[in-house]
Design an enzyme around this catalytic site. Structure first.
Site, PDB file in Angstrom:
ATOM      1  N   HIS A  33       0.834  -1.203   0.000  1.00 35.12           N
ATOM      2  CA  HIS A  33       0.000   0.000   0.000  1.00 35.12           C
ATOM      3  C   HIS A  33       0.875   1.261   0.000  1.00 35.12           C
ATOM      4  O   HIS A  33       0.616   2.214  -0.726  1.00 35.12           O
ATOM      5  CB  HIS A  33      -0.885   0.052   1.257  1.00 35.12           C
ATOM      6  CG  HIS A  33      -1.792  -1.119   1.454  1.00 35.12           C
ATOM      7  ND1 HIS A  33      -1.592  -2.067   2.430  1.00 35.12           N
ATOM      8  CD2 HIS A  33      -2.929  -1.488   0.809  1.00 35.12           C
ATOM      9  CE1 HIS A  33      -2.558  -2.961   2.390  1.00 35.12           C
ATOM     10  NE2 HIS A  33      -3.383  -2.648   1.413  1.00 35.12           N
ATOM     11  N   GLY A 143      -2.603  -1.730  -7.304  1.00 32.15           N
ATOM     12  CA  GLY A 143      -1.492  -2.676  -7.285  1.00 32.15           C
ATOM     13  C   GLY A 143      -1.686  -3.789  -8.308  1.00 32.15           C
ATOM     14  O   GLY A 143      -2.791  -4.314  -8.467  1.00 32.15           O
ATOM     15  N   ASP A 146      -3.386  -7.341  -7.395  1.00 27.72           N
ATOM     16  CA  ASP A 146      -4.780  -7.699  -7.689  1.00 27.72           C
ATOM     17  C   ASP A 146      -5.021  -7.453  -9.179  1.00 27.72           C
ATOM     18  O   ASP A 146      -5.678  -6.490  -9.585  1.00 27.72           O
ATOM     19  CB  ASP A 146      -5.725  -6.874  -6.816  1.00 27.72           C
ATOM     20  CG  ASP A 146      -5.526  -7.198  -5.346  1.00 27.72           C
ATOM     21  OD1 ASP A 146      -6.063  -8.214  -4.894  1.00 27.72           O
ATOM     22  OD2 ASP A 146      -4.797  -6.456  -4.664  1.00 27.72           O
ATOM     23  N   SER A 182      -2.443  -8.132   3.373  1.00 30.92           N
ATOM     24  CA  SER A 182      -2.974  -8.023   4.745  1.00 30.92           C
ATOM     25  C   SER A 182      -3.360  -9.403   5.256  1.00 30.92           C
ATOM     26  O   SER A 182      -3.326  -9.667   6.460  1.00 30.92           O
ATOM     27  CB  SER A 182      -4.192  -7.100   4.765  1.00 30.92           C
ATOM     28  OG  SER A 182      -3.877  -5.866   4.145  1.00 30.92           O
TER      29      SER A 182
HETATM   30  P1  AMP Z   1      -6.409  -3.831  -0.317  1.00 25.78           P
HETATM   31  O1  AMP Z   1      -6.196  -3.070   0.945  1.00 25.78           O
HETATM   32  O2  AMP Z   1      -6.022  -5.269  -0.235  1.00 25.78           O
HETATM   33  O3  AMP Z   1      -7.778  -3.605  -0.917  1.00 25.78           O
HETATM   34  O4  AMP Z   1      -5.381  -3.200  -1.371  1.00 25.78           O
HETATM   35  C1  AMP Z   1      -5.389  -1.834  -1.686  1.00 25.78           C
HETATM   36  C2  AMP Z   1      -4.495  -1.587  -2.887  1.00 25.78           C
HETATM   37  O5  AMP Z   1      -3.164  -2.005  -2.582  1.00 25.78           O
HETATM   38  C3  AMP Z   1      -4.920  -2.392  -4.131  1.00 25.78           C
HETATM   39  O6  AMP Z   1      -4.755  -1.583  -5.287  1.00 25.78           O
HETATM   40  C4  AMP Z   1      -3.964  -3.549  -4.107  1.00 25.78           C
HETATM   41  O7  AMP Z   1      -3.742  -4.097  -5.394  1.00 25.78           O
HETATM   42  C5  AMP Z   1      -2.715  -2.872  -3.582  1.00 25.78           C
HETATM   43  N1  AMP Z   1      -1.798  -3.880  -3.028  1.00 25.78           N
HETATM   44  C6  AMP Z   1      -2.085  -4.848  -2.114  1.00 25.78           C
HETATM   45  N2  AMP Z   1      -1.005  -5.635  -1.883  1.00 25.78           N
HETATM   46  C7  AMP Z   1      -0.011  -5.142  -2.690  1.00 25.78           C
HETATM   47  C8  AMP Z   1       1.352  -5.518  -2.910  1.00 25.78           C
HETATM   48  N3  AMP Z   1       1.907  -6.546  -2.278  1.00 25.78           N
HETATM   49  N4  AMP Z   1       2.064  -4.797  -3.802  1.00 25.78           N
HETATM   50  C9  AMP Z   1       1.503  -3.739  -4.467  1.00 25.78           C
HETATM   51  N5  AMP Z   1       0.229  -3.338  -4.282  1.00 25.78           N
HETATM   52  C10 AMP Z   1      -0.524  -4.018  -3.408  1.00 25.78           C
END
Ligand code: AMP
Length: 283
Positions: A33, A143, A146, A182
Site C-alpha cells: 500500500h 497494485g 490484484d 494483509s
Molecule cells: P487492499 O487493501 O487489499 O484492498 O489493497 C489496496 C491496494 O493495494 C490495491 O490496489 C492492491 O492491489 C494494492 N496492493 C495490495 N497488496 C499489494 C502488494 N503486495 N504490492 C503492491 N500493491 C498491493
C-alpha cells in the site's frame, strides 16, 4: 494530514487541492500500500487514501468481520508516507440507508477471482465508483497484486467516463518472494513457509516462458505441479490467460509471443486464500 469521515468532509478536503492521486485500500497497511502512496506523492500535488473494509465485496462465508484492522497504526504509516487526506468512512457514509445501486462490470468478472468469489467485483466496482465520484482524483493508484481488479477497474473507468488516469504499480514482495498481503497475517510459521509455493510456481512459469516454452498447457502444468507438491496448499486455480481479456489460453494453443500472458493463481493455505500473479512479457 487531514482525516475525514463523511462524503461532504471528503469533498471539502479535496477542494483544497488541484491534482490528486488516490489510493483506495481496506487498511491494515503494508509496504505494498505504502509504495502506492509514495508513488502518488511523487507524481501528484496531493495524495488521498481511503481506508474502508467494504462489506459488499465479501461473500457470506468470507472473512469480513475477521479482516485485520489497526487504524492508529495505519494513520501513523500514512503520515510518514506523506498522505494529505485520509478518508475513513463508516459503512453508512458509503452506502446510505436504502441504497440499491450497484455497478456490474460483465464478462471480465466471469473468470478467476470473479468465478471463485461470486459478487466480489460487483462490490469492488460499486465502492470504487462511489469513492471516485466523491474524491474526483486526477489519478488512481492500484497494485498489480490484484491483477483482475486492475483490469476490471480500468474497463469500468473507461466505460463510465470518469476521466481518471490509472497507474498500476508493481507487486511488492518479501525478500523471499511472498507477495505482501494483509491476509498474510493469518498464516502460522509453517503456512508462511508453504505460501512460498505461489511465487515459486510463478517464477518457474516465467523462466519456462523466457527459455522458449509457448504451450499454454505446459506452462500451466509447470505451475500446478509446484503448488500441488506443497502439502499445506489447496489450489483453487492456476491460469494462463490473455492479459487484457482474461480469457484462458486453451490447452492445445501456443501463446502469442507478441502478446504475452497473465499468469495468476489462488491457493488456500490454512484460513486465507492467497492470490498472486506475474505478467509473461511480450517478446
Ligand atoms: P487492499 O487493501 O487489499 O484492498 O489493497 C489496496 C491496494 O493495494 C490495491 O490496489 C492492491 O492491489 C494494492 N496492493 C495490495 N497488496 C499489494 C502488494 N503486495 N504490492 C503492491 N500493491 C498491493
Amino acid at each position: 494530514m487531514h482525516i475525514v469521515t463523511t462524503r461532504d468532509q471528503m469533498r471539502t478536503a479535496r477542494a483544497h487541492h488541484g491534482t490528486i492521486g488516490f489510493v483506495p485500500t481496506m487498511g491494515y497497511l503494508h509496504e505494498g500500500h505504502l509504495s502506492l502512496v509514495r508513488r502518488a506523492k511523487e507524481e501528484c500535488g496531493a495524495v488521498a487514501v481511503s481506508i474502508f473494509v467494504n462489506p459488499t465485496q465479501f461473500g457470506p462465508t468470507e472473512d469480513l468481520t475477521a479482516y485485520p484492522r489497526d487504524l492508529d497504526r495505519d494513520l501513523q504509516l500514512l503520515r510518514d508516507a506523506g498522505a494529505d487526506i485520509v478518508w475513513t468512512p463508516h459503512t453508512h457514509d458509503i452506502y446510505p440507508t436504502g441504497a440499491t445501486t450497484y455497478v456490474d462490470v460483465t464478462t471480465l468478472t466471469d473468470t478467476l477471482e470473479g468465478a471463485r468469489r461470486p459478487g466480489h467485483f460487483r462490490g469492488v466496482a460499486t465502492v470504487v465508483t462511489i469513492l471516485l465520484a466523491v474524491t474526483t482524483p486526477t489519478r488512481i493508484y492500484l497494485g498489480q497484486k490484484d491483477a483482475q481488479q486492475a483490469v476490471v477497474l480500468r474497463r469500468m473507468i473507461t466505460d463510465l467516463g470518469f476521466g481518471t488516469d490509472i497507474v498500476i504499480a508493481p507487486t511488492v514482495r518479501e525478500a523471499d518472494g511472498l507477495a505482501l498481503s494483509s491476509r498474510n497475517t493469518y498464516l502460522d510459521e509453517d503456512q508462511r513457509h508453504a505460501a512460498l509455493c505461489l511465487s515459486r510456481a510463478l517464477n518457474a512459469v516465467t523462466a519456462a516462458w523466457l527459455t522458449g516454452e509457448r504451450n499454454a498447457a505446459a506452462l500451466r502444468a509447470c505451475g500446478v505441479s509446484i503448488i500441488t507438491a506443497e502439502p499445506l496448499a489447496d489450489l483453487a486455480y492456476f491460469s494462463v490467460a490473455d492479459p487484457d481479456t482474461l480469457v484462458e489460453i486453451p490447452d492445445g494453443s501456443a501463446l502469442d509471443p507478441a502478446r504475452g500472458a497473465l499468469v495468476s493463481t489462488a491457493v488456500t493455505i490454512g484460513v486465507p486464500t492467497l492470490i498472486d500473479n506475474v505478467i509473461l512479457p511480450p517478446l
